[in-house]
Design an enzyme around this catalytic site. Sequence first.
Site: not given
Ligand code: IMP
Ligand code: MG
Length: 186
Positions: A43, A98-99, A102, A151, A158, A164
């Site tokens: 990402g 990081e992208d 979340d 989202f 993605d 992407r």
């Molecule tokens: P975490 O929930 O912070 O562990 O995030 C895990 C991963 O979920 C991130 O690195 C993203 O790749 C993916 N992610 C979270 N929210 C989104 C979104 O809105 N769109 C796309 N990918 C997401």
């Molecule tokens: Mg990611």
Amino acid sequence: MHKDVSYILLSGEQIAKRTSEIASQITKDYYGQEVLMVGILRGAVLFFSELVKKVDLDLRMDFMSVSSYGASMTSTGEIKINKDLSQPIEGLNVIIVEDIIDTGHTLKNLLKLLNTRNPKSIKICSLLDKPSRREVDLKGDYVGFEVPNEFVVGYGLDYQEKYRNLPDVCVLKKSIYASCPDEDYD
Ligand code: IMP
Ligand code: MG
């Protein structure tokens, strides 16, 4: 605009401008030091490549691919490493790129893991931050934009490996992601 998105949240131009600001801040903060920029696959790739071009420091690049085991297991601090770093990080200033932050589980667990390798410092740089979704105490050191609880896809992000390559960060139509499996995020 792609037919599956409902609107553009952040344009490529806005992202480029903000990326320059972050790069200037990093250049200032690490003046006279070397850094290792670690891009999280897949990402962060577009943001990473835009960012490193604008950071005026001696830097090295490396990449990692990780996935969380899902909400039920993340409390144990476990992540799956699909691709590890190709070099030791002992004594280095590491910036994880990081992208999106979340729930925060992925980065929290990744930090825990990388800290066992004795870097000089570790900071987190994320293009996006969705604070309303946070489940653990984690803050980005450099954050591009706070985004609402929608989202988003594009600019590296993605949905089921699609979108992407879109040049903007877009909100995906609800009809496309009717049920969003958390463990599928990467
Ligand atoms: P975490 O929930 O912070 O562990 O995030 C895990 C991963 O979920 C991130 O690195 C993203 O790749 C993916 N992610 C979270 N929210 C989104 C979104 O809105 N769109 C796309 N990918 C997401
Ligand atoms: Mg990611």
